[in-house]
Motif scaffolding. Structure first.
Motif, PDB file in Angstrom:
ATOM      1  N   ILE A   6      -6.732  -2.571   2.640  1.00 17.29           N
ATOM      2  CA  ILE A   6      -5.798  -3.201   1.718  1.00 17.29           C
ATOM      3  C   ILE A   6      -4.696  -2.237   1.325  1.00 17.29           C
ATOM      4  CG2 ILE A   6      -5.555  -4.225  -0.565  1.00 17.29           C
ATOM      5  CD1 ILE A   6      -8.456  -5.142  -0.288  1.00 17.29           C
ATOM      6  N   GLU A   9      -0.304   0.658   3.851  1.00 17.75           N
ATOM      7  CA  GLU A   9       0.983  -0.025   3.862  1.00 17.75           C
ATOM      8  C   GLU A   9       1.283  -0.586   5.249  1.00 17.75           C
ATOM      9  OE1 GLU A   9       3.573  -0.754   1.778  1.00 17.75           O
ATOM     10  OE2 GLU A   9       2.169  -0.418   0.150  1.00 17.75           O
ATOM     11  N   ILE A  12       0.181  -4.683   7.699  1.00 18.05           N
ATOM     12  CA  ILE A  12       0.907  -5.794   8.295  1.00 18.05           C
ATOM     13  C   ILE A  12       1.783  -5.243   9.406  1.00 18.05           C
ATOM     14  CG2 ILE A  12       2.707  -7.520   7.869  1.00 18.05           C
ATOM     15  CD1 ILE A  12       0.593  -6.565   5.007  1.00 18.05           C
ATOM     16  N   ALA A  48       8.384  -3.192   6.676  1.00 15.68           N
ATOM     17  CA  ALA A  48       7.275  -2.349   6.243  1.00 15.68           C
ATOM     18  C   ALA A  48       7.056  -1.229   7.247  1.00 15.68           C
ATOM     19  CB  ALA A  48       6.012  -3.187   6.104  1.00 15.68           C
ATOM     20  N   LYS A 220       2.766  11.178  -6.723  1.00 17.11           N
ATOM     21  CA  LYS A 220       1.541  10.387  -6.643  1.00 17.11           C
ATOM     22  C   LYS A 220       0.454  10.944  -7.544  1.00 17.11           C
ATOM     23  CE  LYS A 220       0.624   8.220  -2.243  1.00 17.11           C
ATOM     24  NZ  LYS A 220      -0.032   8.438  -0.960  1.00 17.11           N
ATOM     25  N   TYR A 221       0.281  12.246  -7.480  1.00 21.10           N
ATOM     26  CA  TYR A 221      -0.794  12.880  -8.244  1.00 21.10           C
ATOM     27  C   TYR A 221      -0.188  13.916  -9.172  1.00 21.10           C
ATOM     28  CZ  TYR A 221      -2.857  11.184  -3.921  1.00 21.10           C
ATOM     29  OH  TYR A 221      -3.193  10.435  -2.846  1.00 21.10           O
ATOM     30  N   TYR A 301       5.956  15.241   5.228  1.00 22.04           N
ATOM     31  CA  TYR A 301       5.228  14.517   4.184  1.00 22.04           C
ATOM     32  C   TYR A 301       6.197  13.810   3.241  1.00 22.04           C
ATOM     33  CZ  TYR A 301       1.829  13.307   0.676  1.00 22.04           C
ATOM     34  OH  TYR A 301       1.042  12.596  -0.179  1.00 22.04           O
ATOM     35  N   MET A 312       5.948   4.384  -7.483  1.00 25.27           N
ATOM     36  CA  MET A 312       4.933   5.276  -8.041  1.00 25.27           C
ATOM     37  C   MET A 312       5.389   6.079  -9.242  1.00 25.27           C
ATOM     38  SD  MET A 312       2.416   6.252  -5.264  1.00 25.27           S
ATOM     39  CE  MET A 312       2.358   5.694  -3.612  1.00 25.27           C
TER      40      MET A 312
ATOM     41  N   LYS B  14       6.315  -8.585  -0.882  1.00 23.08           N
ATOM     42  CA  LYS B  14       6.112  -7.285  -1.516  1.00 23.08           C
ATOM     43  C   LYS B  14       4.800  -7.321  -2.276  1.00 23.08           C
ATOM     44  CE  LYS B  14       6.760  -3.194  -3.040  1.00 23.08           C
ATOM     45  NZ  LYS B  14       6.827  -2.023  -2.171  1.00 23.08           N
ATOM     46  N   ARG B  15       3.925  -6.373  -1.937  1.00 24.98           N
ATOM     47  CA  ARG B  15       2.600  -6.370  -2.530  1.00 24.98           C
ATOM     48  C   ARG B  15       2.408  -5.150  -3.415  1.00 24.98           C
ATOM     49  NH1 ARG B  15      -1.064  -5.510   2.037  1.00 24.98           N
ATOM     50  NH2 ARG B  15       0.145  -3.608   1.912  1.00 24.98           N
ATOM     51  N   TYR B  16       1.790  -5.356  -4.533  1.00 23.08           N
ATOM     52  CA  TYR B  16       1.418  -4.243  -5.394  1.00 23.08           C
ATOM     53  C   TYR B  16      -0.086  -4.279  -5.577  1.00 23.08           C
ATOM     54  CZ  TYR B  16       6.294  -3.533  -6.620  1.00 23.08           C
ATOM     55  OH  TYR B  16       7.627  -3.268  -6.574  1.00 23.08           O
ATOM     56  N   LEU B  17      -0.652  -3.104  -5.852  1.00 27.67           N
ATOM     57  CA  LEU B  17      -2.072  -3.053  -6.143  1.00 27.67           C
ATOM     58  C   LEU B  17      -2.232  -2.833  -7.631  1.00 27.67           C
ATOM     59  CD1 LEU B  17      -3.179  -0.817  -3.188  1.00 27.67           C
ATOM     60  CD2 LEU B  17      -3.500  -3.258  -3.436  1.00 27.67           C
ATOM     61  N   ASP B  47      -9.557   9.002  -2.901  1.00 23.96           N
ATOM     62  CA  ASP B  47      -8.192   8.503  -2.744  1.00 23.96           C
ATOM     63  C   ASP B  47      -7.229   9.635  -2.420  1.00 23.96           C
ATOM     64  OD1 ASP B  47      -8.966   5.973  -3.183  1.00 23.96           O
ATOM     65  OD2 ASP B  47      -8.199   5.804  -5.227  1.00 23.96           O
ATOM     66  N   LEU B  48      -7.437  10.764  -3.101  1.00 24.35           N
ATOM     67  CA  LEU B  48      -6.554  11.905  -2.897  1.00 24.35           C
ATOM     68  C   LEU B  48      -6.643  12.405  -1.467  1.00 24.35           C
ATOM     69  CD1 LEU B  48      -4.726  14.099  -4.094  1.00 24.35           C
ATOM     70  CD2 LEU B  48      -6.758  15.340  -4.735  1.00 24.35           C
ATOM     71  N   GLY B  51      -5.060  10.134   0.846  1.00 21.36           N
ATOM     72  CA  GLY B  51      -3.624   9.989   0.622  1.00 21.36           C
ATOM     73  C   GLY B  51      -3.252   8.683  -0.029  1.00 21.36           C
ATOM     74  N   ARG B  52      -4.212   8.067  -0.730  1.00 21.79           N
ATOM     75  CA  ARG B  52      -3.907   6.785  -1.357  1.00 21.79           C
ATOM     76  C   ARG B  52      -3.476   6.988  -2.802  1.00 21.79           C
ATOM     77  NH1 ARG B  52      -8.274   5.462   1.834  1.00 21.79           N
ATOM     78  NH2 ARG B  52      -9.685   6.089   0.194  1.00 21.79           N
ATOM     79  N   GLN B  53      -2.900   5.925  -3.308  1.00 19.88           N
ATOM     80  CA  GLN B  53      -2.420   5.934  -4.676  1.00 19.88           C
ATOM     81  C   GLN B  53      -3.596   5.903  -5.644  1.00 19.88           C
ATOM     82  OE1 GLN B  53       0.008   2.533  -5.089  1.00 19.88           O
ATOM     83  NE2 GLN B  53       0.501   2.936  -7.211  1.00 19.88           N
ATOM     84  N   LEU B  54      -3.433   6.568  -6.786  1.00 24.64           N
ATOM     85  CA  LEU B  54      -4.488   6.522  -7.794  1.00 24.64           C
ATOM     86  C   LEU B  54      -4.248   5.320  -8.694  1.00 24.64           C
ATOM     87  CD1 LEU B  54      -4.632  10.229  -8.965  1.00 24.64           C
ATOM     88  CD2 LEU B  54      -6.006   9.129  -7.224  1.00 24.64           C
ATOM     89  N   ILE B  60      -9.910  -3.268  -7.935  1.00 26.36           N
ATOM     90  CA  ILE B  60      -8.524  -3.268  -7.493  1.00 26.36           C
ATOM     91  C   ILE B  60      -8.195  -4.621  -6.884  1.00 26.36           C
ATOM     92  CG2 ILE B  60      -6.955  -2.282  -5.804  1.00 26.36           C
ATOM     93  CD1 ILE B  60      -8.239   0.400  -6.421  1.00 26.36           C
ATOM     94  N   GLU B  62      -5.011  -7.067  -5.163  1.00 22.64           N
ATOM     95  CA  GLU B  62      -3.639  -7.012  -4.673  1.00 22.64           C
ATOM     96  C   GLU B  62      -2.845  -8.165  -5.254  1.00 22.64           C
ATOM     97  OE1 GLU B  62      -2.728  -8.242  -0.544  1.00 22.64           O
ATOM     98  OE2 GLU B  62      -4.801  -7.683  -0.191  1.00 22.64           O
ATOM     99  N   TRP B  64       0.892 -10.136  -5.028  1.00 23.43           N
ATOM    100  CA  TRP B  64       2.131 -10.310  -4.269  1.00 23.43           C
ATOM    101  C   TRP B  64       3.255 -10.703  -5.224  1.00 23.43           C
ATOM    102  CZ3 TRP B  64       2.840  -9.256   0.871  1.00 23.43           C
ATOM    103  CH2 TRP B  64       1.680  -8.983   1.598  1.00 23.43           C
ATOM    104  N   SER B 103       6.540  -5.110   1.936  1.00 28.03           N
ATOM    105  CA  SER B 103       5.210  -4.944   2.519  1.00 28.03           C
ATOM    106  C   SER B 103       5.024  -5.862   3.709  1.00 28.03           C
ATOM    107  CB  SER B 103       4.132  -5.261   1.483  1.00 28.03           C
ATOM    108  OG  SER B 103       4.442  -4.734   0.246  1.00 28.03           O
ATOM    109  N   ALA B 104       5.848  -6.884   3.794  1.00 25.73           N
ATOM    110  CA  ALA B 104       5.744  -7.819   4.911  1.00 25.73           C
ATOM    111  C   ALA B 104       7.116  -8.382   5.194  1.00 25.73           C
ATOM    112  CB  ALA B 104       4.777  -8.949   4.565  1.00 25.73           C
TER     113      ALA B 104
END
Lengths: 313, 433
Positions: A6, A9, A12, A48, A220-221, A301, A312, B14-17, B47-48, B51-54, B60, B62, B64, B103-104
């Protein structure tokens, strides 16, 4: 579907060209008025995960924004301070005095050749301050300009690089001080001083790599915000700022040179102090490689994550 | 598709989490708290590394903000984007102005886009007005030469020439906004994307800005996308409009039709309003509806508004009322009272509901949105019930092809059985004493 699916990114897949019948992508449409304006016929496709094709061209297009953001940062720096620009002079001067006393007098460390100890300290401090202030200015810049990022488009690389200009301006002021100190002590630099701009560039590149990496991670962090002051404080003693890198035992010299700042500072001393300050070549090459790797990693990066910055910050 | 199309969106999404906190137990032991924080920490660490968002929260989901949006915009079109809060308007503008990535789907844009999502983006409080003009101009995408060329015009437009060398942190908020908008108004890109930014400044300045927007739009080849809640300015500026509803395009086409759909939909959601809570003891308004808005024929050439409203009372009561017309921002325009030669008209009501039908003649109103308020006065005891915003209507065009429509509001009710007919202007009431 798992969580990682999910959040990806790129889940899709980018759609192919539109179905037939909907006609292919925009035809060039040669209107007479647009003959001169290539911009108006420029086609941008937003998708995307799509890599920007003319990113570097875009960066060039935004050079005026870069200049004005840099000018903003520089001119705001000492607003509403009483002594203004003097701050840029006082900080390095006092550091130089302390280091000369502590390392030169109390610890009795040797200088390179016949160079006076203050000159040795200053030639180490110049690149170190350049490095550390680029690192701290640039790494907080994206967060500091969050309102811009979420409201206007431009290549995000403009922000940290513009922030680095402030550090370069401070460097120029410090450099003028070095000239004064050399005049005061009656020290004449070697002819190699003409190579100095190359090492200034090296210092900028050396700091820009980690700075880009950390600024992108910082978006991000926010943990990384706490790492920088620590890194800067720590680095001042780990790098050969207050002493010559010749005092490091030969066996450890190569390992020591993996710190990219070591290469930069050695280069500076080689330029200014001359023959007496021998450049340790294997170590210098190692420093160059480390600088290159960090720069590549940082830019990569940064480019990979900059499209999501607005969501973000 | 013709060569004229400058923006084309296909299947745009456009998707947000978003994270949700799990239901908290009522009693929490230290052990549970520790276990939960540890779980949270391991997840952030995962997540870190990945490389995903915290995202704060235990679950969680999703979301749209935009889904499957398709449209084409031609060169020179001025397009209004409307919709309720959270419909995805601003997200759409952000995607089109490249601030955030879709996002799409895909968007194809021909030409350079300048976006104006906020007035005064990047203004620095420490810098002077003069310096901020250059800074803000560059941020909005103007070249230095362009700013130099338009500098005097910008200063003139803003009206702050006296304070040009004062830091903007010393400006009044009005001056700040005027300066910021003056820079933005001189933006002259091929495609201009504007979020709700006209809702700032005083009325005169707003008018000036609308004029400037119309000027930009009127110039050949300039495409403008314009988000606003001020439907009057949308209908004034835009030929085409897009109605967004929870991320989807609900209607797209001629502004007038889209606005009508918007009004109808909004009404659909609010139909059958019932006053909630215990019924008050005094006579009160239950509902109201605009029956028609017509342009009166010459020689009067005014406006004829017919509306019905319902008053409910628990016991027999004698009431009178007034009907007030207010501008969209709540400024009173006129008040209409049922008067006779002998003084105010009182109506005696039986317990239950009574419906009044009022025909009001008034001078022609200019285009714009209006509010109707109905106050009920119970004559013994003189209890006054103030209903400041009962109905809304809009005059879209007051000239030959007179156009008006009602704007839904919460008091709207359907299906009337008329009990009283009165013509407020003439103060003649049928069947009422």
């Amino acid at each position: 579907m798992s969580l990682s699916d999910i959040t990806s990114e790129r889940l899709i897949p980018a759609k192919g060209p539109p179905a037939d019948g909907a006609a292919p992508a925009l035809p060039p449409a040669p209107t007479p008025a647009a003959a001169a304006a290539s911009d108006s016929e420029r086609i941008t496709v937003l998708e995307a995960g799509r890599a920007e094709r003319n990113y570097w061209g875009d960066l060039w297009h935004y050079r005026e924004l870069f200049a004005i953001l840099a000018w903003r940062d520089v001119s705001v720096r000492y607003k509403q301070t009483v002594i203004g620009l003097l701050w840029a002079v006082i900080r390095p001067f006092l550091t130089m005095v302390v280091f000369t006393v502590v390392f030169g007098r109390l610890a009795g460390l040797p200088s390179d050749g016949g160079a006076p100890y203050p000159v040795l300290v200053f030639t180490g401090m110049l690149p170190w301050f350049l490095f550390s202030s680029i690192l701290s200015e640039a790494s907080g810049s994206l967060i500091g300009n969050a309102n811009l990022i979420s409201k206007v488009y431009f290549p995000r690389l403009v922000i940290p690089t513009a922030a680095a200009v402030v550090a370069v301006v401070d460097f120029l002021i410090n450099f003028a001080m070095l000239v004064l100190i050399m005049a005061w002590t009656g020290f004449v630099p070697s002819w190699r001083v003409v190579w100095l701009p190359a090492f200034v560039l090296l210092a900028v590149l050396a700091s820009l790599g980690p700075a880009l990496l950390i600024t992108a991670l910082n978006v991000k962090y926010r943990d990384f915000r706490y790492i920088i002051p620590f890194l800067v404080q720590f680095g001042l003693y780990v790098s050969p700022v207050g002493f010559s890198s010749a005092v490091v035992p030969e066996a450890w010299r190569f390992l020591y040179s993996l710190n990219p700042v070591v290469g930069v500072i050695d280069g500076f001393r080689w330029c200014v102090i001359g023959e007496a300050s021998r450049l340790y070549l294997p170590g210098f090459a190692a420093s160059l490689v480390v600088v290159g790797v960090f720069l590549w990693l940082g830019v990569r990066y940064f480019r990979a994550t900059e499209r999501t910055f607005a969501d973000m910050v | 598709m013709t060569a004229d199309v400058v923006i084309r969106a296909e299947g745009l999404g456009k998707r947000y989490l978003i994270g949700h906190q799990a239901e908290r137990e009522r009693y929490t032991a230290l052990r549970d708290v520790l276990a939960r924080s540890l779980k949270g920490l391991t997840r952030s660490a995962r997540d870190l590394i990945g490389g995903r968002q915290l995202i704060a929260g235990d679950e969680i989901e999703e979301f749209w903000a935009l889904k499957d949006v398709n449209f084409e915009i031609r060169r020179g079109e001025v397009v209004g984007i409307i919709g309720r809060n959270g419909a995805g308007k601003s997200t759409l503008l952000k995607v089109l102005s490249r601030i955030t990535e879709p996002s799409a789907g895909r968007v194809t844009i021909k030409g350079r886009v300048a976006s104006l999502l906020e007035v005064g983006t990047g203004f620095h409080p420490e810098l002077s007005g003069r310096e901020n003009i250059y800074l803000n101009g560059a941020i909005l995408g103007m070249s230095r030469a362009e700013i130099v060329r338009k500098f005097d015009e910008i200063v003139d437009f803003s009206g702050v020439e006296k304070f040009l060398d004062t830091p903007v942190k010393r400006y009044s908020s009005g001056m700040y906004v005027r300066l910021a908008f003056a820079v933005a108004a001189h933006l002259d890109p091929e495609i201009l994307v504007v979020d709700e930014v006209l809702a700032v400044g005083d009325a005169e300045f707003q008018k000036k800005c609308l004029g400037k927007m119309g000027e930009i739009a009127g110039k050949g080849g300039r495409t403008v996308l314009f988000v606003s809640h001020a439907l009057a300015s949308i209908s004034q500026l835009c030929q085409t409009a897009i109605l967004l509803d929870s991320g989807h395009i609900q209607s797209i086409g001629a502004t007038h039709d889209v606005l009508a759909t918007y009004a109808a939909n909004a009404g659909g959601q609010r139909a059958g309003f019932e006053r909630s809570g215990p019924m008050p003891s005094h006579p009160h308004l239950r509902g109201a509806q605009i029956l028609s808005i017509e342009k009166a024929a010459l020689p009067e050439a005014g406006l004829k508004l017919t509306l019905a409203f319902e008053i409910e009372t628990r016991e027999q009561a004698s009431v009178t009322f007034d009907i007030r017309i207010l501008s969209s921002i709540g400024a009173a325009i006129c008040v209409l009272l049922p008067l006779s030669e002998q003084g105010p008209l009182n109506f005696s009501l039986q317990p239950g509901r009574t419906i009044f039908n009022a025909a009001i003649r008034m001078p022609q109103l200019t285009t714009g949105e209006y509010i109707i308020g109905i106050d009920i006065v119970a004559v013994p005891g003189a209890h006054v019930e103030m209903n400041t915003e009962v109905l809304r209507f809009c005059i879209d065009d007051l000239l030959w092809n007179f156009k008006s429509r009602t704007v839904p509001s919460q008091y709207q009710i359907g299906n009337f059985v008329l009990s009283y007919d009165l013509c407020v202007n003439d103060w003649q009431c049928d069947g009422v004493g």
